[in-house]
Design a protein around this motif. Structure first.
Motif, PDB file in Angstrom:
ATOM      1  N   GLN A  52      50.275  -2.773  70.219  1.00 26.69           N
ATOM      2  CA  GLN A  52      49.254  -3.050  69.212  1.00 26.69           C
ATOM      3  C   GLN A  52      47.854  -2.848  69.799  1.00 26.69           C
ATOM      4  O   GLN A  52      46.973  -2.292  69.146  1.00 26.69           O
ATOM      5  CB  GLN A  52      49.403  -4.465  68.679  1.00 26.69           C
ATOM      6  N   ALA A  53      47.647  -3.258  71.037  1.00 26.55           N
ATOM      7  CA  ALA A  53      46.351  -3.065  71.685  1.00 26.55           C
ATOM      8  C   ALA A  53      46.039  -1.580  71.844  1.00 26.55           C
ATOM      9  O   ALA A  53      44.908  -1.137  71.609  1.00 26.55           O
ATOM     10  CB  ALA A  53      46.339  -3.760  73.043  1.00 26.55           C
ATOM     11  N   LEU A  54      47.050  -0.804  72.218  1.00 24.71           N
ATOM     12  CA  LEU A  54      46.849   0.635  72.351  1.00 24.71           C
ATOM     13  C   LEU A  54      46.514   1.261  71.005  1.00 24.71           C
ATOM     14  O   LEU A  54      45.622   2.112  70.904  1.00 24.71           O
ATOM     15  CB  LEU A  54      48.095   1.301  72.943  1.00 24.71           C
ATOM     16  N   ALA A  55      47.199   0.843  69.946  1.00 28.29           N
ATOM     17  CA  ALA A  55      46.925   1.370  68.609  1.00 28.29           C
ATOM     18  C   ALA A  55      45.487   1.053  68.197  1.00 28.29           C
ATOM     19  O   ALA A  55      44.800   1.894  67.610  1.00 28.29           O
ATOM     20  CB  ALA A  55      47.913   0.797  67.602  1.00 28.29           C
ATOM     21  N   GLN A  56      45.003  -0.147  68.524  1.00 27.89           N
ATOM     22  CA  GLN A  56      43.628  -0.510  68.197  1.00 27.89           C
ATOM     23  C   GLN A  56      42.627   0.325  68.990  1.00 27.89           C
ATOM     24  O   GLN A  56      41.600   0.759  68.463  1.00 27.89           O
ATOM     25  CB  GLN A  56      43.398  -1.999  68.448  1.00 27.89           C
ATOM     26  N   GLN A  57      42.939   0.584  70.252  1.00 27.24           N
ATOM     27  CA  GLN A  57      42.068   1.434  71.071  1.00 27.24           C
ATOM     28  C   GLN A  57      42.010   2.847  70.505  1.00 27.24           C
ATOM     29  O   GLN A  57      40.932   3.454  70.432  1.00 27.24           O
ATOM     30  CB  GLN A  57      42.571   1.490  72.512  1.00 27.24           C
ATOM     31  N   LEU A  58      43.168   3.378  70.111  1.00 19.74           N
ATOM     32  CA  LEU A  58      43.206   4.723  69.547  1.00 19.74           C
ATOM     33  C   LEU A  58      42.449   4.791  68.231  1.00 19.74           C
ATOM     34  O   LEU A  58      41.740   5.766  67.953  1.00 19.74           O
ATOM     35  CB  LEU A  58      44.653   5.175  69.354  1.00 19.74           C
ATOM     36  N   GLU A  59      42.575   3.762  67.410  1.00 23.98           N
ATOM     37  CA  GLU A  59      41.858   3.719  66.135  1.00 23.98           C
ATOM     38  C   GLU A  59      40.350   3.682  66.376  1.00 23.98           C
ATOM     39  O   GLU A  59      39.586   4.384  65.708  1.00 23.98           O
ATOM     40  CB  GLU A  59      42.293   2.507  65.324  1.00 23.98           C
ATOM     41  N   GLU A  63      37.738   6.549  65.286  1.00 21.18           N
ATOM     42  CA  GLU A  63      36.577   6.223  64.459  1.00 21.18           C
ATOM     43  C   GLU A  63      35.288   6.704  65.131  1.00 21.18           C
ATOM     44  O   GLU A  63      34.406   7.264  64.491  1.00 21.18           O
ATOM     45  CB  GLU A  63      36.514   4.711  64.234  1.00 21.18           C
ATOM     46  N   ARG A  64      35.212   6.530  66.430  1.00 21.01           N
ATOM     47  CA  ARG A  64      34.028   6.951  67.169  1.00 21.01           C
ATOM     48  C   ARG A  64      33.869   8.477  67.123  1.00 21.01           C
ATOM     49  O   ARG A  64      32.763   8.992  66.946  1.00 21.01           O
ATOM     50  CB  ARG A  64      34.119   6.489  68.626  1.00 21.01           C
ATOM     51  N   LEU A  65      34.951   9.189  67.263  1.00 16.12           N
ATOM     52  CA  LEU A  65      34.889  10.648  67.313  1.00 16.12           C
ATOM     53  C   LEU A  65      34.684  11.282  65.934  1.00 16.12           C
ATOM     54  O   LEU A  65      33.983  12.287  65.817  1.00 16.12           O
ATOM     55  CB  LEU A  65      36.161  11.216  67.944  1.00 16.12           C
ATOM     56  N   THR A  66      35.291  10.717  64.907  1.00 16.56           N
ATOM     57  CA  THR A  66      35.180  11.329  63.588  1.00 16.56           C
ATOM     58  C   THR A  66      34.062  10.735  62.750  1.00 16.56           C
ATOM     59  O   THR A  66      33.640  11.344  61.779  1.00 16.56           O
ATOM     60  CB  THR A  66      36.513  11.188  62.813  1.00 16.56           C
ATOM     61  N   GLY A  67      33.597   9.555  63.132  1.00 16.64           N
ATOM     62  CA  GLY A  67      32.515   8.937  62.401  1.00 16.64           C
ATOM     63  C   GLY A  67      32.911   8.357  61.076  1.00 16.64           C
ATOM     64  O   GLY A  67      32.094   8.111  60.201  1.00 16.64           O
ATOM     65  N   ARG A  68      34.192   8.147  60.876  1.00 17.23           N
ATOM     66  CA  ARG A  68      34.654   7.549  59.623  1.00 17.23           C
ATOM     67  C   ARG A  68      35.730   6.527  59.915  1.00 17.23           C
ATOM     68  O   ARG A  68      36.375   6.554  60.935  1.00 17.23           O
ATOM     69  CB  ARG A  68      35.160   8.608  58.657  1.00 17.23           C
ATOM     70  N   ARG A  69      35.923   5.667  58.984  1.00 17.30           N
ATOM     71  CA  ARG A  69      36.911   4.595  59.120  1.00 17.30           C
ATOM     72  C   ARG A  69      38.238   5.046  58.533  1.00 17.30           C
ATOM     73  O   ARG A  69      38.296   5.562  57.420  1.00 17.30           O
ATOM     74  CB  ARG A  69      36.394   3.349  58.380  1.00 17.30           C
TER      75      ARG A  69
END
Length: 71
Positions: A52-59, A63-69
């Protein structure tokens, strides 16, 4: 050289079924051998919290790279 040897062996086959049998015997593991079990080194697995922590890091990275949620 292996391809030439394989082609020479297959030329002696009379039909596709015999070619398949030859290929199966040619690439079969040696008799008496057992399949190798792949052992994962210690510490390579994830528990539920780690996944779950890894999934949150990837999300967050996405978000940082694409600029969208997402989601």
């Amino acid at each position: 050289m292996i391809n030439a040897a394989e082609a020479a062996i297959e030329q002696g086959a009379e039909d596709d079924a015999e070619r398949k049998r030859i290929r199966t015997r040619l690439y079969a593991p040696p008799k008496g051998s057992r399949p190798q079990r792949r052992v994962r080194p210690p510490g390579m697995g994830f528990d539920a919290a780690g996944a779950q922590a890894l999934a949150q890091q990837l999300e967050a990275e996405d978000e940082r790279l694409t600029g969208r949620r997402s989601g």
